[in-house]
Design an enzyme around this catalytic site. Sequence first.
Site, PDB file in Angstrom:
ATOM      1  N   ASP A 118       0.849  -1.186   0.000  1.00  0.00           N
ATOM      2  CA  ASP A 118       0.000   0.000   0.000  1.00  0.00           C
ATOM      3  C   ASP A 118       0.892   1.247   0.000  1.00  0.00           C
ATOM      4  OD1 ASP A 118      -3.127   0.546   0.388  1.00  0.00           O
ATOM      5  OD2 ASP A 118      -2.052   2.040   1.574  1.00  0.00           O
ATOM      6  N   TYR A 132      -3.871  10.948   0.815  1.00  0.00           N
ATOM      7  CA  TYR A 132      -4.295  10.682  -0.553  1.00  0.00           C
ATOM      8  C   TYR A 132      -4.273  11.958  -1.386  1.00  0.00           C
ATOM      9  CZ  TYR A 132      -5.631   5.887   0.389  1.00  0.00           C
ATOM     10  OH  TYR A 132      -5.596   4.549   0.691  1.00  0.00           O
ATOM     11  N   HIS A 148      -4.602  -7.921   0.209  1.00  0.00           N
ATOM     12  CA  HIS A 148      -3.954  -6.618   0.316  1.00  0.00           C
ATOM     13  C   HIS A 148      -3.160  -6.437   1.612  1.00  0.00           C
ATOM     14  CE1 HIS A 148      -3.434  -2.383  -0.638  1.00  0.00           C
ATOM     15  NE2 HIS A 148      -3.873  -2.061   0.555  1.00  0.00           N
TER      16      HIS A 148
END
Length: 456
Positions: A227, A375, A432
């Site tokens: 990630d 983000y 993930h």
Amino acid sequence: MWLEILLATVLGFVIYWFVSRDKEETLPLGDGWWGPGPRPGPAAEDESIRPFKVETSNEEIDDLYQRIKKARVTLPLEDSRFHYGFNSNYLKNILSYWQNEFDWRKQVEVLNRYPHFKTKIEGLDIHFIHVKPPQLPPGRTPKPLLMVHGWPGCFYEFYKIIPLLTDPKNHGLSDEHIFEVICPSIPGYGYSEAASKKGLNSVATARIFYKLMLRLGFQEFYAQGGDWGSLICTNIAQMVPSHVKGLHLNMAFILRNIYTLTLFLGPRLQKFFGYTERDVELMFPVKQKILNNSMRESGYLHIQGTKPDTVGCALNDSPMGLAAYILEKFSTWTNSEFRDLEDGGLLRKFSLDDLLTIIMIYWTTGTIVSSQRFYKENLRGGLLADKNHWMKVRVPTGFAAFPCELLHVPEKWVKVKFPKLISYSYMARGGHFAAFEEPELLAQDLCKFVGLVEQQ
């Protein structure tokens, strides 16, 4: 047919252009100041490393219980499962367990099982855990390993893999490689202070973590991440390649636009792209259309990459909302087929205690908003707008391809950006949250990679 040939030709030209660019570049180290107010003089920052402990209070727990008690659960749709987001029916079970069975005080003790520290870097209090081997064979020294988490995870994701790396023999693994593990919290996540200024992205975080490793006395170290941790560790390798002995990833940020084009063209051009049969299975699963799946799972990305503070206000005020928002990711990002289950498959890989511990770290620190801002800082102008996303990584690299990762990246594509790729593994299972889901598999692959590095 002609459209496919045209697109393949264009794609081939782009690949050739990118691969042929063989100029060795590094990211500039730079500097920054992210604390409140103007930057003080260089001698003003306290560079000491201070012990830290996670704590709680009756007031904190009572406030949580009152909010859970007053939560207004959404009226569920019949047979919606996790297709509309978190299943409201199952959310009631989560809230009940959270209030009546989950013991936050006990989990605080679990968190404090490993040594925690804080230190000021570029104006921010940076939190990290630093775990040394309990014992070493005579004449052996541990290998320093930086492990970096992503969103919506935190340092706690590594709690199960740490003993496999620092004390492998007592956990059924070979002690050929023994590590000293450093797991920092990204600024604005958990117990690391959030930036007071705009612009703290993965490159700034990479520089901060590099400074952390130097402060701890490590001139050379290994780095591992998935990630955001994958991007941060990649940036460190691009920035200071002589200090990174090896880079191990379980997610890779590659040429997303070209990758998307290959998905449109489909498996019929398998030979042209050099995909293996396993690549085709993972990229073009029979049961789902991969582009639809990407759209279905990327709504959060658009929100957090544009207006993170708006939804963040609600999540920071409601423990129920925070749990639903985060735990939905631990369902579908672990396995996309879990959206077909009433409970989202959450307990197939995790315990409620572990999941709620991650929620509580976000809740008690009030860091959901600052974590989402990461983000926006990284997506300004598009993820591939910055030069560093196109820059090759020239340190030994290992990649673990977990079958249920959000997007599968074939070895050929990884090698374009990471030309010193010396280990690429199709993992047997997992998604993930690799270290959290399959700590033993990840530890074994990491050790295999380090062995290959040291043979060179």
